[in-house]
Design an enzyme around this catalytic site. Structure first.
Site, PDB file in Angstrom:
ATOM      1  N   CYS A   8     -39.735   6.581  28.173  1.00 21.15           N
ATOM      2  CA  CYS A   8     -39.920   6.461  26.730  1.00 21.15           C
ATOM      3  C   CYS A   8     -40.909   5.334  26.496  1.00 21.15           C
ATOM      4  CB  CYS A   8     -38.546   6.191  26.137  1.00 21.15           C
ATOM      5  SG  CYS A   8     -38.479   5.302  24.631  1.00 21.15           S
ATOM      6  N   ARG A  20     -39.362  10.584  12.535  1.00 27.19           N
ATOM      7  CA  ARG A  20     -38.135  10.738  13.311  1.00 27.19           C
ATOM      8  C   ARG A  20     -36.994   9.931  12.699  1.00 27.19           C
ATOM      9  NH1 ARG A  20     -38.591   8.388  18.571  1.00 27.19           N
ATOM     10  NH2 ARG A  20     -36.386   8.570  18.212  1.00 27.19           N
ATOM     11  N   LYS A  44     -29.460   6.850  10.784  1.00 30.36           N
ATOM     12  CA  LYS A  44     -29.778   7.836  11.839  1.00 30.36           C
ATOM     13  C   LYS A  44     -28.936   7.569  13.089  1.00 30.36           C
ATOM     14  CE  LYS A  44     -33.475   7.036  14.541  1.00 30.36           C
ATOM     15  NZ  LYS A  44     -33.121   7.061  15.980  1.00 30.36           N
ATOM     16  N   ASN A  45     -28.872   6.307  13.496  1.00 25.50           N
ATOM     17  CA  ASN A  45     -28.187   6.001  14.763  1.00 25.50           C
ATOM     18  C   ASN A  45     -26.666   6.109  14.673  1.00 25.50           C
ATOM     19  OD1 ASN A  45     -30.638   5.636  15.911  1.00 25.50           O
ATOM     20  ND2 ASN A  45     -30.479   3.414  16.161  1.00 25.50           N
ATOM     21  N   ASP A  98     -34.246  -3.263  17.175  1.00 21.30           N
ATOM     22  CA  ASP A  98     -34.875  -2.306  16.260  1.00 21.30           C
ATOM     23  C   ASP A  98     -35.524  -2.971  15.040  1.00 21.30           C
ATOM     24  OD1 ASP A  98     -34.165  -0.273  17.940  1.00 21.30           O
ATOM     25  OD2 ASP A  98     -32.577   0.542  16.687  1.00 21.30           O
ATOM     26  N   ARG A 131     -35.440   3.122  30.110  1.00 25.71           N
ATOM     27  CA  ARG A 131     -34.220   3.643  29.482  1.00 25.71           C
ATOM     28  C   ARG A 131     -33.431   4.604  30.378  1.00 25.71           C
ATOM     29  NH1 ARG A 131     -35.378   4.583  23.185  1.00 25.71           N
ATOM     30  NH2 ARG A 131     -33.176   4.109  23.054  1.00 25.71           N
TER      31      ARG A 131
HETATM   32  C1  UD1 Z   1     -29.541   2.610  20.918  1.00 26.32           C
HETATM   33  C2  UD1 Z   1     -30.317   2.931  19.652  1.00 26.32           C
HETATM   34  C3  UD1 Z   1     -31.694   2.252  19.682  1.00 26.32           C
HETATM   35  C4  UD1 Z   1     -31.514   0.761  19.918  1.00 26.32           C
HETATM   36  C5  UD1 Z   1     -30.670   0.500  21.152  1.00 26.32           C
HETATM   37  C6  UD1 Z   1     -30.348  -0.972  21.346  1.00 26.32           C
HETATM   38  C7  UD1 Z   1     -29.493   5.121  19.071  1.00 26.32           C
HETATM   39  C8  UD1 Z   1     -29.763   6.584  18.962  1.00 26.32           C
HETATM   40  N1  UD1 Z   1     -30.478   4.385  19.557  1.00 26.32           N
HETATM   41  O1  UD1 Z   1     -30.293   3.148  22.009  1.00 26.32           O
HETATM   42  O2  UD1 Z   1     -32.327   2.479  18.431  1.00 26.32           O
HETATM   43  O3  UD1 Z   1     -32.786   0.174  20.104  1.00 26.32           O
HETATM   44  O4  UD1 Z   1     -29.414   1.193  21.047  1.00 26.32           O
HETATM   45  O5  UD1 Z   1     -29.709  -1.487  20.239  1.00 26.32           O
HETATM   46  O6  UD1 Z   1     -28.450   4.642  18.679  1.00 26.32           O
HETATM   47  N2  UD1 Z   1     -29.410   0.835  29.869  1.00 26.32           N
HETATM   48  C9  UD1 Z   1     -29.307   0.997  31.231  1.00 26.32           C
HETATM   49  N3  UD1 Z   1     -28.591   2.070  31.703  1.00 26.32           N
HETATM   50  C10 UD1 Z   1     -27.974   2.961  30.879  1.00 26.32           C
HETATM   51  C11 UD1 Z   1     -28.063   2.772  29.477  1.00 26.32           C
HETATM   52  C12 UD1 Z   1     -28.791   1.699  29.001  1.00 26.32           C
HETATM   53  O7  UD1 Z   1     -29.853   0.214  32.012  1.00 26.32           O
HETATM   54  O8  UD1 Z   1     -27.337   3.900  31.377  1.00 26.32           O
HETATM   55  C13 UD1 Z   1     -30.188  -0.305  29.326  1.00 26.32           C
HETATM   56  C14 UD1 Z   1     -31.376   0.133  28.466  1.00 26.32           C
HETATM   57  O9  UD1 Z   1     -32.510   0.431  29.245  1.00 26.32           O
HETATM   58  C15 UD1 Z   1     -31.558  -1.093  27.595  1.00 26.32           C
HETATM   59  C16 UD1 Z   1     -30.131  -1.576  27.361  1.00 26.32           C
HETATM   60  O10 UD1 Z   1     -29.347  -1.017  28.417  1.00 26.32           O
HETATM   61  O11 UD1 Z   1     -32.277  -2.081  28.270  1.00 26.32           O
HETATM   62  C17 UD1 Z   1     -29.527  -1.180  26.041  1.00 26.32           C
HETATM   63  O12 UD1 Z   1     -29.711   0.218  25.852  1.00 26.32           O
HETATM   64  P1  UD1 Z   1     -28.698   1.087  24.994  1.00 26.32           P
HETATM   65  O13 UD1 Z   1     -27.813   0.175  24.215  1.00 26.32           O
HETATM   66  O14 UD1 Z   1     -28.060   2.102  25.861  1.00 26.32           O
HETATM   67  O15 UD1 Z   1     -29.693   1.814  23.989  1.00 26.32           O
HETATM   68  P2  UD1 Z   1     -29.608   3.306  23.449  1.00 26.32           P
HETATM   69  O16 UD1 Z   1     -28.196   3.717  23.263  1.00 26.32           O
HETATM   70  O17 UD1 Z   1     -30.506   4.171  24.244  1.00 26.32           O
END
Ligand code: UD1
Length: 421
Positions: free
Chosen positions: A116, A399, A22-23, A307, A121
């Site tokens: 979330c 999902r 999915k990701n 995850d 996030r």
């Molecule tokens: C993706 C995955 C999710 C997984 C996560 C971490 C998808 C669709 N989802 O989520 O399943 O759990 O990676 O491996 O691929 N952060 C910030 N600012 C930002 C973006 C992120 O502070 O602009 C923080 C987040 O709150 C979190 C960390 O960075 O603490 C990592 O998040 P991120 O790697 O961005 O996760 P997702 O891409 O949302």
């Protein structure tokens, strides 16, 4: 609303096939926006999140033909660049359309995803990266309004924190930007790698794929022409079924896996006493009479994935001794703890660490799924709990897990989907 009814205590056996990730599929679907020609995607997982993102593309005017694992997408006829709240609020990953919409059309509006269950996030790092590339961004009325009247410009971007989605959005934006973009502290998850390979195979020069430093030479606004993409196997689904084998003391074989991608889960299960046979694209887990406790910390790839944290906690609940599980990525990703305790687990939380004291038995109860992976942890615990467990709010599971109850039933679990009266 549907719920799952599971009667615990069955040994599992046999083999199942792991679905596409999915990701990996979500950013790849978003990346098709970078093209004005038809793109074919195969090995898609049959899960709600994929259908939600495809629905968003249809709403923007694209032509989408989708049949379970295959989608033909043509964004040549896209007529809107507004990703509305109704869709983004259903699935945070819709934010992945921000980079490609802005890169191809020079303007877009995307609803802010909001909070979330597992944490705040924020998307500040996505926005900062696009601003470094010349985008003008305004947040108004719950929407991110982004414009780049002269097109995006290549830039040097240093992420303060490793972000999977932030890296993906930036890579997609950089693919059509003018000039060279360098991303430092980039994410290197397999899903990011596949996105980069897809864009590279469309003729964009990308260096450093699979490392923390990516260099991307943009096309200066020219849309891409993608080849057919077969989505990589889902490493989290595979890890979840390995946990099912471990917790039920069973031998099961998973086909369509990439061993390299699930190394962290294999290593931790080996330290708990599990044994494996690895063949080309398959893996067999053997029965483990005595599970040892485990210490783990969630961290970016190739470290132990957040995850998989909830599923490992479910396994640790039945280990002989005390396990320590530290969550470093999401501040609220322990909602499954109280639900596992309702089944008889003995877990204590202190800040971002959970201490799991192994118990001999679990007992079926009514439990509530709180997020996608927390839900699968409850299903795993239910497989060994004495009596019947009802897992409610399984829309979280739908999902991201392709036919979970079908695959577990095929392995011999007593699991069925029911409707609330
Ligand atoms: C993706 C995955 C999710 C997984 C996560 C971490 C998808 C669709 N989802 O989520 O399943 O759990 O990676 O491996 O691929 N952060 C910030 N600012 C930002 C973006 C992120 O502070 O602009 C923080 C987040 O709150 C979190 C960390 O960075 O603490 C990592 O998040 P991120 O790697 O961005 O996760 P997702 O891409 O949302």
């Amino acid at each position: 609303m549907d719920y799952l009814e599971i009667v615990g205590g069955q040994k599992l056996s046999g083999h199942i096939t792991i679905s596409g990730a999915k990701n990996a599929a979500l950013p790849i679907i978003a990346a098709t926006i970078l093209s004005d020609k038809e793109v074919t995607l195969t090995n898609l997982p049959n899960v709600v999140d994929i259908r939600t993102l495809l629905k968003l593309l249809s709403m923007l005017g694209s032509s989408v033909e989708h049949d379970n694992t295959v989608a033909h997408i043509n964004n040549g006829c896209m007529r809107s660049t507004k990703a509305v709240y109704e869709i983004v609020s259903e699935m945070r990953a819709s934010i992945l359309v921000l980079g490609p919409l802005l890169a191809r059309f020079g303007e877009c509006e995307v609803s802010l995803p909001g909070g979330c269950a597992i944490g705040q996030r924020p998307i500040d790092l996505h926005l900062k990266a696009l601003e470094s590339m010349g985008a003008q961004i305004e947040i108004k009325g719950g929407y991110v309004h982004a414009i780049a009247p002269k097109g995006l410009q290549g830039a040097k971007i240093i992420f303060d924190k490793i972000t999977v989605g932030g890296t993906e959005n930036t890579v997609m934006a950089a693919a059509l930007a003018h000039g060279v973009t360098t991303i430092l502290n980039a994410a290197k998850e397999p899903e990011v790698v596949q996105l980069c390979e897809m864009i590279r195979d469309a003729g964009v020069k990308i260096e450093g794929i699979g490392t923390n430093e990516l260099t991307i030479e943009g096309t200066g606004g020219k849309p891409l022409d993608f080849q057919t993409v077969a989505i990589i196997p889902d490493r989290i689904e595979a890890g979840t079924y390995l946990c099912a084998g471990a917790i039920t003391n069973s031998s099961i074989t998973l086909n369509n896996v990439n061993h390299g991608h699930i190394r962290a889960s294999i290593d931790k299960l080996e330290s708990m006493g599990c044994r494996f046979d690895l063949e080309d694209n398959s893996i067999t887990i053997h029965p483990t009479e005595h599970l040892k406790p485990v210490d783990l910390i969630t961290i970016e790839y190739p470290g132990f994935p957040t995850d998989m944290q909830a599923q490992f906690m479910a396994v640790a609940v039945l280990a002989q001794g005390e396990s320590l599980i530290e969550e470093r990525l999401f501040e609220n990703r322990f909602m499954h703890v109280s639900e596992l305790n309702r089944l008889g687990a003995n877990i204590w939380l202190k800040g971002s660490t959970a201490a799991v004291k192994g118990v001999k038995e679990l007992y079926g109860a009514d439990v509530m799924a709180t997020d996608l992976r927390a839900s699968s942890a409850l299903v795993l615990a239910a497989l060994v709990a004495q009596g019947t467990t009802k897992v409610r709010r399984i829309y979280h599971l739908d999902r991201g897990y392709d036919d979970l109850e079908g695959k577990l039933s095929a392995l011999g679990a007593n699991i069925s989907r029911k409707k609330e009266a």
